[in-house]
Design a protein around this motif. Structure first.
Motif, short mmCIF file in Angstrom:
data_model
loop_
_atom_site.label_atom_id
_atom_site.label_comp_id
_atom_site.label_asym_id
_atom_site.label_seq_id
_atom_site.Cartn_x
_atom_site.Cartn_y
_atom_site.Cartn_z
N LEU A 6 0.86 -1.19 0.00
CA LEU A 6 0.00 0.00 0.00
C LEU A 6 0.90 1.25 0.00
O LEU A 6 2.03 1.20 0.48
CB LEU A 6 -0.90 0.02 1.24
N ASP A 7 0.35 2.37 -0.46
CA ASP A 7 1.15 3.60 -0.50
C ASP A 7 0.89 4.48 0.72
O ASP A 7 1.12 5.68 0.69
CB ASP A 7 0.85 4.38 -1.78
N VAL A 8 0.37 3.88 1.77
CA VAL A 8 0.02 4.68 2.95
C VAL A 8 0.83 4.29 4.20
O VAL A 8 0.61 4.84 5.28
CB VAL A 8 -1.48 4.54 3.28
N MET A 9 1.77 3.36 4.05
CA MET A 9 2.50 2.88 5.23
C MET A 9 3.71 3.78 5.49
O MET A 9 4.59 3.93 4.64
CB MET A 9 2.97 1.44 5.03
N ALA A 10 3.78 4.33 6.72
CA ALA A 10 4.89 5.20 7.07
C ALA A 10 5.98 4.44 7.80
O ALA A 10 7.10 4.93 7.96
CB ALA A 10 4.39 6.35 7.95
N ALA A 11 5.66 3.24 8.27
CA ALA A 11 6.66 2.47 9.03
C ALA A 11 6.30 1.00 8.90
O ALA A 11 5.17 0.64 8.57
CB ALA A 11 6.66 2.90 10.50
N GLU A 12 7.28 0.16 9.19
CA GLU A 12 7.03 -1.28 9.16
C GLU A 12 6.07 -1.64 10.28
O GLU A 12 6.25 -1.21 11.42
CB GLU A 12 8.36 -2.02 9.34
N PRO A 13 5.03 -2.41 9.97
CA PRO A 13 4.07 -2.76 11.04
C PRO A 13 4.71 -3.67 12.08
O PRO A 13 5.62 -4.43 11.76
CB PRO A 13 2.97 -3.54 10.28
N VAL A 14 4.24 -3.57 13.31
CA VAL A 14 4.66 -4.47 14.38
C VAL A 14 3.47 -5.33 14.79
O VAL A 14 2.37 -4.80 14.98
CB VAL A 14 5.18 -3.67 15.59
N ALA A 15 3.68 -6.64 14.87
CA ALA A 15 2.60 -7.56 15.26
C ALA A 15 3.07 -8.40 16.43
O ALA A 15 4.08 -9.09 16.34
CB ALA A 15 2.23 -8.45 14.08
N LEU A 16 2.37 -8.29 17.54
CA LEU A 16 2.71 -9.07 18.73
C LEU A 16 1.54 -9.98 19.09
O LEU A 16 0.40 -9.53 19.19
CB LEU A 16 3.03 -8.15 19.92
N ARG A 17 1.86 -11.24 19.32
CA ARG A 17 0.83 -12.21 19.64
C ARG A 17 0.31 -11.99 21.07
O ARG A 17 1.08 -11.68 21.98
CB ARG A 17 1.44 -13.61 19.52
N ILE A 18 -0.97 -12.16 21.26
CA ILE A 18 -1.55 -12.14 22.62
C ILE A 18 -1.73 -13.59 23.03
O ILE A 18 -2.59 -14.29 22.52
CB ILE A 18 -2.89 -11.39 22.64
N GLU A 19 -0.86 -14.04 23.91
CA GLU A 19 -0.82 -15.45 24.25
C GLU A 19 -1.79 -15.76 25.39
O GLU A 19 -1.83 -15.06 26.40
CB GLU A 19 0.61 -15.86 24.64
#
Lengths: 428, 428
Positions: free
Chosen positions: B413-426
């Motif tokens: 997408l052309d709207v991302m300003a930074a790399e996304p961070v994904a953290l699992r909720i365990e």
């Protein structure tokens, strides 16, 4: 060592049935882990016909557990009957005399007769293992005896009666008085036939005595455990303690002091944000402290079919794998009897004093405390219009004997409306 | 079995010195517990002259750890050098070839070469024990291998790198950014020479691989551990997680699934009021789940002279007492290699997305999530005036592969300003 290990199981209640299930369902896994098959050859219980949801037809039946214990084809006598006299004791003694190893979940038997049984077993070159007797599924006996074998143990603590912890946490969360929650627990089937075993601290005291014997290398001595139940803990105590950042737990504490061995099982205040303070419901927790390891905390289910059977099977598997360690971690013949010591380590105490609504009542009490060397850290009195409202005091650190002197002197004052309650605030 | 057990210790850093101290100071206690004396006969280290505060004059000195490992008068080679190649590996192999038992604190060595070493040791009738390699003073290897031997283990979890937990809890308590707390930890000497070992999750991943091998009866396979460090966790993530009732921990999780063995070491969200969520500072915690025992939680110091030496001595004492159990709980020759599986168990995830301040940016992201089957449970955006303010999303339960598909689509997408961070909720 590829011969099967052959079990004789006496007692087919919840735990015994759980053990039968595991042995039947996990034959391959157990054999892979033990390096040999683990088999049941014979069982014994009160009722042969009861439907336990598991087939017993592959096993020989013995009406008499003593006969089971003596069978030639039994290597390990698994005692899951309970009770510290009678059949459980007779059968365990018979098993040892017949050269069997013993695995037991019977805390009462070992707390009362553990030293004599260990002497007999070790004389016969046999082992007795009892992981399931202490804190259900938590492998605390193993952690203490084996994992911490390089430590001088400095203190062991435990919340080891799930029923009491259920009652205390339920009182707090639901704001209900002791009697009501006690009745609730009774309805739920949480209480022993003789509820004093639970709420009087006896069951937990048995467990503490076993841990103390291992921890401090002494003969198990249940009679020396100072026991105090949770019956006198009121909802007000719980609320006041919470207000001050504490929780009330039926806490076992044992430590070796210059004056002897402390073994106490009593309601104590512990910080609300400590692992012990955060323990809710029927879960158990043991805290082991050593000069090297600092502090290890173990938490898990204290009862139930699966957890208790898991502990029994841990012991069975150790025997299958050839693990042979003295019953209490050192040869019983070398264990001395410890001098019992009342709580000599000074600690702050929480006091609840019911005073008559007389002028100068508080001054008289304060004077008595001062004379005994008990200094007051905090004091509260709620609802002055209500003459029955107790005075709540948190003392500075004081020895139990100084506190007892103060409580004794108070008893002869003419201003006491109720028996004082004193709960130790334990450093955890 | 009353002959002394004779130790050769390679490596005299903090842990080695701690072991020497225990053996010297507790000779009588150790002998009583083991039924035989435990002695050091020879030592080896890089520097002979360094003052370690303990006398080494009673012991033979070897410059070469391989020579130490081969000495005729050594029964147990105690490897406390560290490093998964070079001297530690050579000496351990030499010890096994020379018929010695091995006790080691070396998680890297065993994570990389544990299966081959176990095969060699068991072929030679020797044992390798490594309690000190996992979670410092906590006897978790013992609890899992022995205490839970009657269970099908269903999941193991652990916070097993004290430095990472220190950094994460310090960020939260002091409100400091990662870089600042990292530097603080560095100043305090908490970090390894190569800090990636800590903050990259490698050290903790080694420990997880060892526990997983025991738990699931497979070959240890560190290369299959999904590793994600804590470097990308921001103070905002920690605050947002806290706002929602969570804590962020570098959490190891391993479970056997229908598709293979999951081994993950990554920053996860866990409930703030769970034992894992309440774990602060450098303390370690392991959670063991079995079909019988339900859940056991073990908590204790993950490092330090006393705790780690305590674990080493637990192993030494077991060998002294004649305990001989396969390295990973079952004979290594029978262990298969598990199929590695990425996180297949669905879980909710916490997402932090940095978006450009463009009209419709959020709509584009939401569309991508929806197309990948990722549904949104909660969403937040703070400080709309600040174009760099991230969008925070908590998803409903989703598989990692569905989430990865969404993240991949987002990247184009052309709207991302930074790399996304994904953290699992365990779920804990």
């Amino acid at each position: 060592m590829t011969d099967p290990l052959r079990l004789g199981i006496a007692g087919l209640g919840t735990v015994g049935t759980g053990v039968v299930r595991i042995v039947r369902q996990k034959a391959n896994l157990l054999a892979a882990r033990a390096g040999r098959p683990v088999q049941i050859v014979a069982v014994s219980a009160r009722s042969r016909d009861k439907d336990r949801g598991v087939s017993l037809s592959d096993y020989a039946w013995e009406d008499d557990p003593v006969a089971l214990a003596r069978r030639d084809d039994v290597d390990v006598f698994v005692e899951l009957m309970g009770g510290h006299e009678g059949a459980a004791k007779d059968a365990t003694e018979a098993a040892i005399a017949a050269g069997k190893d013993v695995v037991t979940a019977n805390k009462a038997l070992l707390a009362h007769h553990g030293h004599a049984l260990a002497l007999a077993a070790e004389d016969a070159g046999r082992v007795i293992r009892f992981e399931a007797a202490v804190a259900g599924g938590i492998p605390v006996v193993k952690a203490l005896t084996e994992g911490l074998a390089g430590n001088d143990v400095t203190r062991v603590m435990g919340v080891m009666n799930g029923t009491c912890n259920y009652i205390l946490t339920r009182m707090q969360s639901a704001g209900l008085p002791y009697a009501e929650v006690f009745e609730e627990a009774n309805q739920l089937g949480f209480l022993e036939a003789d509820p004093t075993l639970d709420v009087g601290g006896i069951d937990a005291g048995h467990k503490l005595a076993l841990l103390a014997a291992i921890a401090f290398g002494v003969q198990v001595d249940f009679d020396a455990v100072e026991l105090e139940g949770i019956e006198k803990v009121t909802i007000d105590d719980i609320r006041q303690a919470a207000d001050m950042g504490f929780r009330i737990k039926l806490l076992g504490v044992s430590q070796m002091t210059g004056r002897g061995l402390e073994q106490r099982m009593s309601p104590c205040l512990v910080p609300a944000d400590s692992p012990l303070g955060q323990l809710e419901g029927g879960t158990n927790m043991c805290v082991l402290e050593g000069d090297q390891v600092e502090q290890i905390v173990l938490r898990g289910p204290g009862a139930g079919m699966g957890p208790t059977a898991s502990a029994v099977m841990g012991d069975v598997m150790d025997i299958a794998r050839g693990v042979r360690i003295p019953v209490f971690g050192q040869p019983a013949a070398g264990l001395e009897r410890a001098t019992p010591a009342r709580a000599v380590t000074p600690a702050p105490y929480y006091l609840r004093l019911g005073l008559e609504d007389k002028p100068g009542a508080l001054a008289k009490v304060a004077a008595v405390l001062g004379e005994a060397g008990v200094s007051i850290d905090r004091m509260r009195q709620y609802g002055h219009e209500d003459i029955s409202a107790p005075v709540l005091i948190v003392t500075h650190k004081v020895t139990r004997s100084a506190l007892d002197a103060a409580l004794k002197a108070m008893a002869s004052l003419d201003v006491m409306a109720a028996e004082p309650v004193a709960l130790r605030i334990e450093r955890v």
